[in-house]
Structure formats: structure tokens, C-alpha cells
Enzyme design. Structure first.
Site, PDB file in Angstrom:
ATOM      1  N   HIS A  84      -1.574  -3.004  -7.024  1.00 18.34           N
ATOM      2  CA  HIS A  84      -2.248  -2.700  -5.753  1.00 18.34           C
ATOM      3  C   HIS A  84      -3.752  -2.916  -5.902  1.00 18.34           C
ATOM      4  O   HIS A  84      -4.453  -2.088  -6.476  1.00 18.34           O
ATOM      5  CB  HIS A  84      -1.909  -1.246  -5.356  1.00 18.34           C
ATOM      6  CG  HIS A  84      -2.449  -0.867  -4.020  1.00 18.34           C
ATOM      7  ND1 HIS A  84      -2.944   0.385  -3.756  1.00 18.34           N
ATOM      8  CD2 HIS A  84      -2.576  -1.579  -2.880  1.00 18.34           C
ATOM      9  CE1 HIS A  84      -3.353   0.424  -2.496  1.00 18.34           C
ATOM     10  NE2 HIS A  84      -3.146  -0.743  -1.950  1.00 18.34           N
TER      11      HIS A  84
ATOM     12  N   ASN B 193      -4.058   5.609  -1.216  1.00 19.99           N
ATOM     13  CA  ASN B 193      -3.762   5.654   0.220  1.00 19.99           C
ATOM     14  C   ASN B 193      -3.237   7.004   0.678  1.00 19.99           C
ATOM     15  O   ASN B 193      -3.406   7.376   1.827  1.00 19.99           O
ATOM     16  CB  ASN B 193      -2.787   4.547   0.591  1.00 19.99           C
ATOM     17  CG  ASN B 193      -3.512   3.221   0.633  1.00 19.99           C
ATOM     18  OD1 ASN B 193      -4.617   3.131   1.158  1.00 19.99           O
ATOM     19  ND2 ASN B 193      -2.930   2.203   0.033  1.00 19.99           N
TER      20      ASN B 193
ATOM     21  N   GLU C 127      -4.212  -0.242  -8.864  1.00 24.89           N
ATOM     22  CA  GLU C 127      -3.176   0.756  -9.142  1.00 24.89           C
ATOM     23  C   GLU C 127      -1.943  -0.024  -9.627  1.00 24.89           C
ATOM     24  O   GLU C 127      -1.471  -0.915  -8.910  1.00 24.89           O
ATOM     25  CB  GLU C 127      -2.822   1.551  -7.878  1.00 24.89           C
ATOM     26  CG  GLU C 127      -3.889   2.534  -7.433  1.00 24.89           C
ATOM     27  CD  GLU C 127      -3.459   3.377  -6.223  1.00 24.89           C
ATOM     28  OE1 GLU C 127      -3.770   4.575  -6.198  1.00 24.89           O
ATOM     29  OE2 GLU C 127      -2.817   2.829  -5.297  1.00 24.89           O
TER      30      GLU C 127
ATOM     31  N   SER D  89       0.828  -1.204   0.000  1.00 29.19           N
ATOM     32  CA  SER D  89       0.000   0.000   0.000  1.00 29.19           C
ATOM     33  C   SER D  89       0.861   1.251   0.000  1.00 29.19           C
ATOM     34  O   SER D  89       0.385   2.324  -0.339  1.00 29.19           O
ATOM     35  CB  SER D  89      -0.868   0.043   1.255  1.00 29.19           C
ATOM     36  OG  SER D  89      -1.595  -1.144   1.375  1.00 29.19           O
TER      37      SER D  89
HETATM   38  P1  NAD Z   1      -2.673  -9.459   6.775  1.00 27.18           P
HETATM   39  O1  NAD Z   1      -1.967  -9.146   8.044  1.00 27.18           O
HETATM   40  O2  NAD Z   1      -4.141  -9.715   6.798  1.00 27.18           O
HETATM   41  O3  NAD Z   1      -1.981 -10.742   6.080  1.00 27.18           O
HETATM   42  C1  NAD Z   1      -0.602 -10.877   5.905  1.00 27.18           C
HETATM   43  C2  NAD Z   1      -0.304 -12.362   5.750  1.00 27.18           C
HETATM   44  O4  NAD Z   1       1.076 -12.506   5.382  1.00 27.18           O
HETATM   45  C3  NAD Z   1      -0.500 -13.167   7.039  1.00 27.18           C
HETATM   46  O5  NAD Z   1      -1.345 -14.274   6.784  1.00 27.18           O
HETATM   47  C4  NAD Z   1       0.917 -13.600   7.428  1.00 27.18           C
HETATM   48  O6  NAD Z   1       0.969 -14.867   8.056  1.00 27.18           O
HETATM   49  C5  NAD Z   1       1.598 -13.632   6.065  1.00 27.18           C
HETATM   50  N1  NAD Z   1       3.055 -13.492   6.128  1.00 27.18           N
HETATM   51  C6  NAD Z   1       3.780 -12.589   6.841  1.00 27.18           C
HETATM   52  N2  NAD Z   1       5.098 -12.775   6.610  1.00 27.18           N
HETATM   53  C7  NAD Z   1       5.195 -13.820   5.740  1.00 27.18           C
HETATM   54  C8  NAD Z   1       6.302 -14.481   5.130  1.00 27.18           C
HETATM   55  N3  NAD Z   1       7.556 -14.113   5.370  1.00 27.18           N
HETATM   56  N4  NAD Z   1       6.032 -15.505   4.275  1.00 27.18           N
HETATM   57  C9  NAD Z   1       4.767 -15.901   4.029  1.00 27.18           C
HETATM   58  N5  NAD Z   1       3.688 -15.302   4.583  1.00 27.18           N
HETATM   59  C10 NAD Z   1       3.898 -14.271   5.422  1.00 27.18           C
HETATM   60  O7  NAD Z   1      -2.298  -8.274   5.765  1.00 27.18           O
HETATM   61  P2  NAD Z   1      -3.178  -7.716   4.527  1.00 27.18           P
HETATM   62  O8  NAD Z   1      -4.135  -6.718   5.046  1.00 27.18           O
HETATM   63  O9  NAD Z   1      -3.641  -8.854   3.694  1.00 27.18           O
HETATM   64  O10 NAD Z   1      -2.041  -6.892   3.766  1.00 27.18           O
HETATM   65  C11 NAD Z   1      -1.128  -7.533   2.898  1.00 27.18           C
HETATM   66  C12 NAD Z   1      -0.538  -6.495   1.963  1.00 27.18           C
HETATM   67  O11 NAD Z   1      -1.604  -5.914   1.194  1.00 27.18           O
HETATM   68  C13 NAD Z   1       0.151  -5.336   2.667  1.00 27.18           C
HETATM   69  O12 NAD Z   1       1.248  -4.941   1.899  1.00 27.18           O
HETATM   70  C14 NAD Z   1      -0.928  -4.255   2.707  1.00 27.18           C
HETATM   71  O13 NAD Z   1      -0.392  -2.963   2.769  1.00 27.18           O
HETATM   72  C15 NAD Z   1      -1.600  -4.504   1.373  1.00 27.18           C
HETATM   73  N6  NAD Z   1      -2.992  -4.030   1.252  1.00 27.18           N
HETATM   74  C16 NAD Z   1      -3.874  -4.183   2.281  1.00 27.18           C
HETATM   75  C17 NAD Z   1      -5.198  -3.753   2.119  1.00 27.18           C
HETATM   76  C18 NAD Z   1      -6.217  -3.942   3.221  1.00 27.18           C
HETATM   77  O14 NAD Z   1      -7.329  -3.376   3.109  1.00 27.18           O
HETATM   78  N7  NAD Z   1      -5.925  -4.707   4.252  1.00 27.18           N
HETATM   79  C19 NAD Z   1      -5.605  -3.183   0.904  1.00 27.18           C
HETATM   80  C20 NAD Z   1      -4.679  -3.074  -0.155  1.00 27.18           C
HETATM   81  C21 NAD Z   1      -3.371  -3.497   0.043  1.00 27.18           C
END
Ligand code: NAD
Length: 289
Positions: free
Chosen positions: A140, A190, A152, A119
């Protein structure tokens, strides 16, 4: 390159949804997470979401039954060694992503595109963790990926035109609208929306209005589909915090200072819908109590 095999790393809020979107368009998907429990939860969430689409008449049941068969899961990144495109969706921390990028660079064929769903972290910085910065790009997706039309597409300094064209084509095949964005912190969505959420938390902390009132103002007064505090719970307060911290660090501008109440809630584990508690409380199916 005709992309058919896709890997998704991180099976959390975004990863499971991204995996579902690809599987629904008949890509072979491998979903990797280092936590076995998170993979099981992701498969459950995908099935729940598919059931909802069938209930709403947006998906035929016979088609629905085939989709989960296209998603295999693994706790080992080596399972991605034949993917043509890998989308990284792990925790929003540069050091966590660095480790994943360095490993993917070793495991995946050199033509594989390594895309990130970050993000706010610089695509150029993530590209520099690999020996293939030309094949690294930002894709994104928005939450929930199954319903949101926008992607994006962010080019790092070294992202090649070929990589950009391929990523754009993939978005179109998924039925999404790609928008080209330059690699600056927070990109567009964002940079606009997360400071708004942060300011709503300041309004709550300053006791200017209750959580419901703040959300009602933005829903009825600004026609936002969700209020900023509900949205924060939906995104995950830890994710909101990481994005705000990145904006503050990268632009070195006090307008991106993090609200202390946001920090406190994350410290207490009140991470929003995924934790059952944030600004609101949720049952185990993520429904507001
Ligand atoms: P989340 O915390 O829900 O999930 C992250 C997952 O990654 C977890 O299941 C964790 O176990 C896993 N993980 C962490 N380190 C790891 C590794 N080394 N190897 C394998 N798995 C690993 O996070 P999220 O909300 O899904 O966000 C993920 C990405 O997406 C981030 O970069 C975030 O900025 C981006 N994002 C989030 C949103 C949102 O609304 N939550 C929207 C767009 C983008």
C-alpha cells in the site's frame, strides 16, 4: 528471485505514480489500463512530475530523460506475462479487482508476486480469487508515491514468508520504509485517516464551519500538512467513499457510517482534484483555483 520486470495495473492517481517510482529505480515497467486515454494521461503526469523534480534540483536532466523510456504502456493485461511482480492499482471495488486478479493469475508465471495497492479490501479475499494465495500481498503506497516514504506491507492469511521478504526488499530498493501490517480492514493508515475525513465532511454538512475554516483548524491546530477536505479532494472522493463503505461493511460498526454529503458529491461527479471539482475547484493541471 531478482525482481527486474514490474507490471502496474491501473494508470490512475496511484498507478502512474507507482510506475514512476519503479522506473526511477531502473526497473522495467509495464503500465496497463483498460482506458487508452488514461494511459496517455498517466504518461503526461509522469513527465510533469519528472520535470518538477529536475526544476527542484532533485534529479539530473540526463537521468530524467531515461526514466520514461523504461515505462511501456498497454491496454492488454497479457503484456504482463513476463513480469516478476505485478502491482494492481485499479478502482477500489472488490468485483473489479476480482476480475483483474483472476486474469492476472492466468497470465502471469506462477512464481510472479501479485501485489495490491488496495486501501481497504482484504488481502486474504483477493488472494482467494487466485490459485496462488501464497504469492499475493498488499503493498500500500501513499499519495503521491514519488514523495511519500511509507509502504504498508500487508500479509494475507496465506501470504508466504518468502513473498513477504521479497516485497519488503523491493520497498527498500525503492528507498521506501515498509511497515508490516496485519490484514484487517483499512489496515492502519486508512482506519485512522479516512474516518477523520468523513467526520470533517459531517462538520461541513452540519454548517459548523466553512471548508477553509475546517482545513485551517487541522493545519494550524494539529500541524497536518493538508486539511481533511483538501486531502479528500487529493485522494478522490470516490476512493474515500469506497474505503468508508468497506470499513462499515467489514466491522459492522456504526462509527464508520458514511456522511450523506460525501455520497451526494460522488453521485454528482464532484470527485475532487481529478474531476476539477470537489470541496474546492481545480484547473486542468490540478492546481486549486
Ligand atoms: P483511480 O480511479 O485514479 O484509477 C483507477 C484506474 O484503474 C483508472 O485509470 C481505471 O481506468 C483503471 N481500471 C479500472 N478497472 C480496470 C481494469 N479492469 N483493468 C485495467 N484498468 C482498470 O484510482 P486510484 O486513486 O489510483 O486508486 C487505485 C487503487 O489505489 C485503489 O485500490 C485505491 O484504494 C488505492 N489507493 C488510492 C490512494 C489515493 O490517494 N487515491 C492512496 C493509496 C491507495
Amino acid at each position: 528471485m531478482d525482481i527486474r520486470k514490474v507490471g502496474v495495473v491501473g494508470a490512475g492517481t496511484m498507478g502512474h505514480g507507482i510506475a514512476q517510482v519503479f522506473a526511477m529505480k531502473e526497473y522495467d515497467v509495464t503500465l496497463v489500463d483498460h482506458e487508452k486515454d488514461n494511459l496517455a494521461k498517466a504518461v503526461k503526469m509522469i513527465n510533469l512530475s519528472l520535470d518538477k523534480l529536475v526544476e527542484k534540483g532533485r534529479l539530473a536532466n540526463a537521468v530524467r530523460m531515461e526514466i520514461p523510456k523504461r515505462v511501456r504502456t498497454s491496454t492488454d493485461l497479457k503484456a504482463l506475462d513476463r513480469c516478476e511482480l505485478v502491482i494492481e492499482a485499479v478502482t477500489e471495488k472488490a468485483e473489479v479487482k476480482k476480475e483483474v486478479f483472476q486474469q492476472l493469475d492466468k497470465i502471469c508465471p506462477k512464481e510472479t508476486i501479485i501485489a495490491t495497492n488496495t486501501s481497504s479490501i482484504s488481502i486474504s479475499k483477493l488472494g482467494a480469487f487466485t490459485k496462488r494465495p501464497g504469492r499475493v500481498i498488499g503493498m500500500h503506497f501513499f499519495n503521491p508515491p514519488v514523495l511519500m516514504e511509507l509502504v504498508e506491507v500487508i500479509r494475507g492469511i496465506d501470504t508466504s514468508q518468502k513473498t513477504y521478504d521479497e516485497a519488503r526488499r523491493v520497498c527498500q530498493r525503492l528507498g521506501k520504509t515498509p511497515v508490516e501490517i496485519k490484514d484487517f480492514p483499512g489496515f492502519v493508515a486508512n482506519r485512522l485517516s479516512i474516518p477523520l475525513i468523513n467526520e470533517a465532511i459531517f462538520v461541513l454538512m452540519d454548517n459548523i464551519a466553512t471548508r477553509e475554516e475546517i482545513d485551517t483548524v487541522m493545519k494550524l491546530g494539529m500541524h497536518h500538512p493538508m486539511g481533511p477536505l483538501e486531502l479528500a479532494d487529493f485522494i478522490g472522493l470516490d476512493v474515500v467513499l469506497h474505503i468508508m463503505e468497506n470499513l462499515y461493511e467489514e466491522y459492522e460498526d456504526s462509527k464508520y457510517r458514511v456522511c450523506p454529503l460525501l455520497k451526494k458529491m460522488v453521485e454528482a461527479g464532484h470527485l475532487g482534484r481529478k474531476a476539477g471539482k470537489g470541496f474546492y475547484e481545480y484547473d486542468e493541471n490540478g492546481r486549486k483555483k
